[in-house]
Design a protein around this motif. Structure first.
Motif, PDB file in Angstrom:
ATOM      1  N   ARG A   1     -59.291  56.613  50.228  1.00  0.00           N
ATOM      2  CA  ARG A   1     -58.620  57.914  50.195  1.00  0.00           C
ATOM      3  C   ARG A   1     -59.621  59.062  50.064  1.00  0.00           C
TER       4      ARG A   1
ATOM      5  N   LEU B   1     -59.469  66.436  48.214  1.00  0.00           N
ATOM      6  CA  LEU B   1     -58.300  65.550  48.262  1.00  0.00           C
ATOM      7  C   LEU B   1     -57.235  66.019  47.272  1.00  0.00           C
ATOM      8  N   GLU B   2     -57.681  66.705  46.229  1.00  0.00           N
ATOM      9  CA  GLU B   2     -56.741  67.100  45.179  1.00  0.00           C
ATOM     10  C   GLU B   2     -56.320  68.563  45.340  1.00  0.00           C
TER      11      GLU B   2
ATOM     12  N   HIS C   1     -54.123  62.952  38.319  1.00  0.00           N
ATOM     13  CA  HIS C   1     -55.569  62.719  38.332  1.00  0.00           C
ATOM     14  C   HIS C   1     -56.089  63.144  36.961  1.00  0.00           C
ATOM     15  N   LEU C   2     -56.385  62.158  36.131  1.00  0.00           N
ATOM     16  CA  LEU C   2     -56.681  62.460  34.726  1.00  0.00           C
ATOM     17  C   LEU C   2     -58.045  63.096  34.504  1.00  0.00           C
ATOM     18  N   LYS C   3     -58.914  62.990  35.505  1.00  0.00           N
ATOM     19  CA  LYS C   3     -60.245  63.586  35.303  1.00  0.00           C
ATOM     20  C   LYS C   3     -60.225  65.082  35.599  1.00  0.00           C
TER      21      LYS C   3
ATOM     22  N   LEU D   1     -53.312  62.552  42.206  1.00  0.00           N
ATOM     23  CA  LEU D   1     -54.444  61.801  42.765  1.00  0.00           C
ATOM     24  C   LEU D   1     -54.644  62.143  44.238  1.00  0.00           C
TER      25      LEU D   1
ATOM     26  N   TYR E   1     -58.524  55.372  29.842  1.00  0.00           N
ATOM     27  CA  TYR E   1     -57.299  56.177  29.888  1.00  0.00           C
ATOM     28  C   TYR E   1     -57.051  56.839  28.529  1.00  0.00           C
TER      29      TYR E   1
ATOM     30  N   ASN F   1     -59.489  57.152  44.004  1.00  0.00           N
ATOM     31  CA  ASN F   1     -59.353  58.221  43.007  1.00  0.00           C
ATOM     32  C   ASN F   1     -58.809  57.774  41.646  1.00  0.00           C
ATOM     33  N   PHE F   2     -58.505  56.498  41.453  1.00  0.00           N
ATOM     34  CA  PHE F   2     -57.991  56.057  40.158  1.00  0.00           C
ATOM     35  C   PHE F   2     -59.145  55.997  39.156  1.00  0.00           C
ATOM     36  N   VAL F   3     -58.832  56.297  37.912  1.00  0.00           N
ATOM     37  CA  VAL F   3     -59.877  56.306  36.888  1.00  0.00           C
ATOM     38  C   VAL F   3     -60.079  54.871  36.384  1.00  0.00           C
TER      39      VAL F   3
ATOM     40  N   ASN G   1     -63.571  53.728  35.546  1.00  0.00           N
ATOM     41  CA  ASN G   1     -64.647  53.825  34.555  1.00  0.00           C
ATOM     42  C   ASN G   1     -65.077  55.276  34.414  1.00  0.00           C
ATOM     43  N   ARG G   2     -66.093  55.470  33.608  1.00  0.00           N
ATOM     44  CA  ARG G   2     -66.485  56.828  33.236  1.00  0.00           C
ATOM     45  C   ARG G   2     -67.171  57.591  34.355  1.00  0.00           C
ATOM     46  N   ASP G   3     -67.760  56.897  35.332  1.00  0.00           N
ATOM     47  CA  ASP G   3     -68.568  57.568  36.366  1.00  0.00           C
ATOM     48  C   ASP G   3     -67.709  58.471  37.255  1.00  0.00           C
TER      49      ASP G   3
END
Lengths: 291, 400
Positions: free
Chosen positions: A69, A193-194, A227-229, A252, B199, B394-396, B398-400
């Motif tokens: 993606r 993408l976001e 998207h949690l980041k 996401l 998470y 795009n899923f979390v 790990n930390r990178d």
């Protein structure tokens, strides 16, 4: 003195007349070299170009939907450049075929073409030029979620003359590139993408603000689409009819915008119902709309 | 497209390389026909694997980290060093590894150990907090003695203390308050999965409340070999010859050594993945009696070769089937929680139960997830590919 000026005018008029005659002669020569074979070849090239274009479109879209993606938009954004490359190549080839591209021929033809385009295909030429400028200026790219005029949606195609956007109602709207000269273009993700999704919630004045904020943060943090980041923010505004809360978060994938909004609203409303949080009174809202 | 090409290359590798690998001078062994293991042999193999203890390398790493954190806390008990978090991959049974390790460790340290009596996530997400409260407040009332003795509290799996839902995070908030404001005489040992931990850090900033955080290290090929040795001995497993490309790339080693290096590579040093890959690599080799042995093969070797063999072929991970977007969300939820019932999975996804059930059935048929009684987990053998696929989308992870 006057006699001298008259001679100059006569000489200039005669030069211009000669140049026009020469250009007309050259154009006549070029036209006389167009043969049936050349026309047939040109038609074949145009058909092949059309087929290659369709193949390119299909291939790039197919590839972009199958890879990770994160790379989808980068691959899609490659398509307009490929199309431009193909158009340039075919145009140069056809011009060379018919016009034998020498310096004189180019000058002779461009003058004629410029006049024709200037009058008959003004908007068309403007769109093509805007399309080329747009490739480098990037007010929108394939995959972006943009708003032009009254239309909002995802750019699904970047043609040489126009773009196509897919609206949330699944309509395809074609918008010529020359809109970039005059219209404001709003892009929600600008190649990323976001795209931020803003979801509004309305309450009566007397609700407990901290509780609403906590619920809204939790709703976003526990949505599968979030998207949690990227930051999650809750902001509020006071209105005459009640309190307006805005939950700003990123899904996401920008494509999930509407389903994400629905998920946030559904789960938030369940929580609000459990806490018996009051909504603004309908009467007040109606009064506001009348005003 | 690339996946298709890769699988084609893998399938035809033997053919492609065969013309370069035949040495006319080398003694050619008779052809072996590889078949699935007979049921009784397979049962024996599965039982052997199920009875394997946790990998000693994992235990050693935990003990070493525990000793360090515990000594630091004993020297200066305070709220910033009163806990250690031990993270494993989401497909590893961290609670089992932890309980097996702590059994010996507590005897050695002679300190009372209180294990949180949760063996699964409470069925209702809104009950997680009350269950934790009940347990910890009961403990408080038991220890009313003003001269309280230091004690060790073990949360075997942090994943059972939360669910990604509105009320499912209240348990974590409660634990945060205990870690921050609780007694300094309590030392916490917390087990958990890496994805769930990431998470919780993003959502609750849990790491700020904990002391040392250690992730189980990757297991080395030699450690895998030592761990699986009892099964290898028991079933008299022989190791297949690796492909010529592997021999060229990895050097001249024994078949067994090639095998375990490959196993460590594909499993990313995770025991549960390695065990599944080991299981799928075991085949039964039947010797064709019609085949004649070359004259230079000795009689005892001939008799040995004439027996049917249990052969471990170079292990490989199966290809991940094409996943729909809905599948990706579902698999991420499973990675986040380690294991889930259908109801809990539906709640964590915010979807209808029936809708989730349908997708789970499809994924079960494809072998991507497995169900034990009512609990659904990711099939460990697919974990490395799933992790990679989700991270690319795009899923979390790990930390990178």
């Amino acid at each position: 003195m006057n006699h001298f000026i008259n001679i100059n005018f006569y000489w200039l008029a005669q030069s211009a007349g000669d140049a026009a005659q020469e250009t007309a002669e050259q154009t006549k020569q070029i036209v006389s070299k167009i043969t049936t074979g050349k026309v047939a070849l040109a038609v074949l090239i145009l058909i092949a170009t059309y087929l290659i274009l369709k193949l390119l479109d299909w291939l790039v879209i197919w590839l972009s939907e199958r890879i990770a993606r994160a790379w989808r938009l980068q691959v899609k954004q490659f398509l307009p450049f490929l199309r431009l490359l193909l158009f340039t190549f075919v145009t140069v080839f056809l011009m060379n075929l018919f016009l034998n591209l020498s310096k004189e021929n180019v000058l002779a033809v461009t003058g004629t073409v410029a006049v024709a385009l200037g009058f008959a295909f003004k908007d068309f030429a403007s769109s093509i030029i805007a399309g080329i400028v747009g490739l480098f200026e990037s007010p929108y790219r394939v995959g972006d979620r943009i708003k032009i005029g009254d239309y909002y949606g995802e750019v699904i195609s970047y043609g040489i003359r126009a773009i196509k956007i897919q609206t949330p109602d699944d309509n395809t709207v074609t918008i010529p590139h020359n809109k970039i000269w005059t219209e404001a273009i709003s892009s929600a993700n600008a190649g990323a993408l976001e795209a931020q999704v803003v979801t509004k919630f309305y309450f009566a004045h007397e609700i407990e603000i901290k509780l609403v904020k906590k619920i809204l943060y939790r709703v976003a943090q526990t949505s599968k689409y979030t998207h949690l980041k990227l930051p999650i923010v809750v902001v509020m505004e006071e209105k005459s009819w009640g309190s307006l809360f805005k939950l700003k978060a990123y899904p996401l994938d920008a494509r999930d915008e509407f389903i994400y909004k629905t998920d946030l609203i559904t789960r938030a409303k369940e929580a609000f119902a459990k806490q018996q949080l009051a909504y603004p009174h309908l009467l007040d809202v109606e009064e506001l709309q009348i005003k | 497209m690339f996946k298709g090409f890769r699988s084609w290359l893998a399938n035809n590798r033997n053919f492609i390389f065969s013309r370069y690998t035949k040495d006319s001078e080398e003694t050619q062994e008779p052809e072996q026909t590889l078949v699935q293991l007979p049921p009784e042999l397979r049962k024996k193999l599965v039982e052997g694997i199920e009875n394997l203890p946790s990998n000693p390398a994992d235990k050693e790493a935990i003990v070493s980290a525990l000793d360090e954190a515990f000594e630091s806390w004993q020297a200066n008990p305070n709220n910033s060093n009163n806990s250690i978090v031990i993270l494993s991959s989401p497909v590893a049974a961290v609670s089992r590894i932890l309980s097996e390790t702590l059994e010996d460790w507590t005897k050695q340290k002679q300190i009372p150990l209180k294990l949180l009596p949760l063996t699964a996530r409470p069925t209702a997400a809104d009950k997680i907090k009350s269950k934790l409260e009940y347990y910890f407040e009961q403990k408080e009332s038991e220890n009313d003695d003003p001269q309280q003795q230091p004690e060790v509290i073990v949360i075997p799996n942090l994943s059972w203390c939360f669910l990604r839902s509105l009320e499912g995070l209240e348990g974590i908030e409660y634990l945060q308050s205990l870690l921050c404001d609780g007694s300094c005489d309590r030392f916490w040992i917390i087990g958990g999965g890496q994805v769930g931990w990431e998470y919780l850090n993003l959502v609750c900033n849990l790491e700020a409340y904990c002391g040392k955080v250690m992730t189980l290290p990757k297991i080395e090929p030699e450690e895998f070999q030592e761990w699986l040795e009892p099964i290898i001995q028991d079933l008299d497993i022989t190791f297949g010859k690796p492909g010529i490309e592997r021999q060229l790339l990895k050097g001249d080693k024994s078949n067994q050594s090639h095998y375990f290096h490959r196993l460590a590579d594909i499993s990313e040093g995770i025991s549960s993945v390695a065990v599944q890959a080991f299981l799928t690599s075991i085949h039964y080799a039947k010797i064709d009696e019609q085949e004649k042995f070359p004259e230079n093969v000795e009689a005892d070797v001939q008799s040995k070769l004439a027996e049917d063999l249990v052969v471990a072929q170079i292990p490989n991970l199966p290809d991940l089937p094409d996943l729909e977007l809905a599948d990706q969300y579902l698999l991420y939820s499973l990675l986040l929680h380690g294991d889930l019932t259908i109801s809990a999975l539906a709640e964590s996804l915010g979807d209808e139960r029936s809708q989730v059930q349908n997708r789970v059935l499809v994924l079960r048929h494809q072998g991507v997830v497995e169900q034990q009684e009512k609990v659904i987990k990711i099939n460990p053998i697919h974990y490395p590919n799933i992790k990679q696929e989700l991270a690319r989308n795009n899923f979390v992870i790990n930390r990178d």
